[in-house]
Design an enzyme around this catalytic site. Structure first.
Site, PDB file in Angstrom:
ATOM      1  N   ILE A   1       0.867  -1.191   0.000  1.00 17.41           N
ATOM      2  CA  ILE A   1       0.000   0.000   0.000  1.00 17.41           C
ATOM      3  C   ILE A   1       0.897   1.232   0.000  1.00 17.41           C
ATOM      4  O   ILE A   1       1.779   1.377   0.852  1.00 17.41           O
ATOM      5  CB  ILE A   1      -0.903   0.019   1.256  1.00 17.41           C
ATOM      6  CG1 ILE A   1      -1.721  -1.270   1.372  1.00 17.41           C
ATOM      7  CG2 ILE A   1      -1.818   1.238   1.224  1.00 17.41           C
ATOM      8  CD1 ILE A   1      -2.329  -1.470   2.764  1.00 17.41           C
ATOM      9  N   LYS A   2       0.634   2.116  -0.974  1.00 16.12           N
ATOM     10  CA  LYS A   2       1.495   3.296  -1.102  1.00 16.12           C
ATOM     11  C   LYS A   2       0.765   4.501  -0.514  1.00 16.12           C
ATOM     12  O   LYS A   2      -0.382   4.783  -0.894  1.00 16.12           O
ATOM     13  CB  LYS A   2       1.793   3.518  -2.584  1.00 16.12           C
ATOM     14  CG  LYS A   2       3.098   4.194  -2.885  1.00 16.12           C
ATOM     15  CD  LYS A   2       3.347   4.092  -4.388  1.00 16.12           C
ATOM     16  CE  LYS A   2       4.564   4.835  -4.819  1.00 16.12           C
ATOM     17  NZ  LYS A   2       4.660   4.866  -6.283  1.00 16.12           N
ATOM     18  N   VAL A   3       1.442   5.182   0.410  1.00 15.60           N
ATOM     19  CA  VAL A   3       0.855   6.368   1.039  1.00 15.60           C
ATOM     20  C   VAL A   3       1.853   7.520   0.941  1.00 15.60           C
ATOM     21  O   VAL A   3       3.069   7.292   0.928  1.00 15.60           O
ATOM     22  CB  VAL A   3       0.500   6.108   2.529  1.00 15.60           C
ATOM     23  CG1 VAL A   3      -0.538   5.015   2.677  1.00 15.60           C
ATOM     24  CG2 VAL A   3       1.737   5.787   3.356  1.00 15.60           C
TER      25      VAL A   3
END
Ligand code: G3P
Length: 221
Positions: free
Chosen positions: A82-84
């Site tokens: 998951i890219k934040v």
């Protein structure tokens, strides 16, 4: 050094995967736009092609929105990272996801202290953008070297994923510093094998081989 491909172009990923050089894939909203594809569909296809980490980026900028979207993206496949973004909301979401045992890629990193925070939040990957630092007259590789030193000082396991890679030299310099991963656009990844002396030498070998009049027997597959 691991190579990720920085694209959501399925044809390019398939083509490069056949070389055995692709350890993962990174995407972002701009790359999804470029692909013209639905994010869930294209990300699922990428995860089916590549067993390594596939980064899919949340679109929300608030903490609750990031957590909800991140969980939906993680449900696509077990190899989703998951890219934040590197904001306080993103760091809080990173901590939640990493405590749940999920891989997180913290992106849009432009300073050493930002990278330190991401490691403390349990990020699996930190994405410093070297090309965009070069664009404003700074040296992206100074940032990579600084993060390497800080992570080694404290034995952080967060992997340095060099992003915004624009050239073969970026890959070379990142490898010399000891970055864990480079995420590379397909056209730059292809260029890594190029050298004019290789082309010249091969042309000479082909020409000389023809002159021998010989042929090497081909074993059956
Ligand atoms: O890996 C991040 C990348 O997609 C951004 O690259 O060239 O737009 O700075 P660039």
């Amino acid at each position: 050094m691991k190579f990720f491909v920085d694209t959501a172009d399925i044809a390019a990923i398939r083509d490069l995967a056949a070389t055995g050089m692709v350890d993962g894939v990174t995407t972002n909203p701009s790359l999804i736009l470029k692909s013209g594809r639905d994010i869930i569909e294209v990300t699922r296809e990428i995860c089916e092609l590549i067993p390594g980490p596939v980064s899919a980026e949340v679109a929300a900028t608030d903490f609750e929105g990031m957590v909800a979207e991140g969980r939906a993206l993680a449900a696509i496949a077990p190899n989703i990272a998951i890219k934040v973004p590197l904001t306080w909301a993103g760091l809080k979401a990173c901590k939640v996801f990493s405590d749940e045992g999920r891989m997180v890629n913290v992106t849009l990193c432009f300073s050493e202290t930002q990278a330190l925070l991401a490691a403390k939040a349990g990020a699996a990957f930190i994405s410093p953008f070297v090309g965009r630092l070069d664009d404003i007259g700074l040296d992206g590789m100074d940032l990579i070297a600084g993060i390497r030193q800080i992570y080694d000082n404290y034995d952080f396991q967060t992997e340095i994923l060099v992003a915004s890679v624009r050239s073969v030299n970026h890959v070379r310099d990142a490898a010399k510093i000891g970055a864990d991963v480079a995420t590379v656009p397909p056209e730059v990844l292809r260029k890594l094998a190029d050298h004019p002396l290789t082309d010249k030498g091969l042309a000479q070998f082909v020409a000389d081989w023809e002159k021998t009049g010989q042929s090497i027997p081909k074993a059956k597959a």
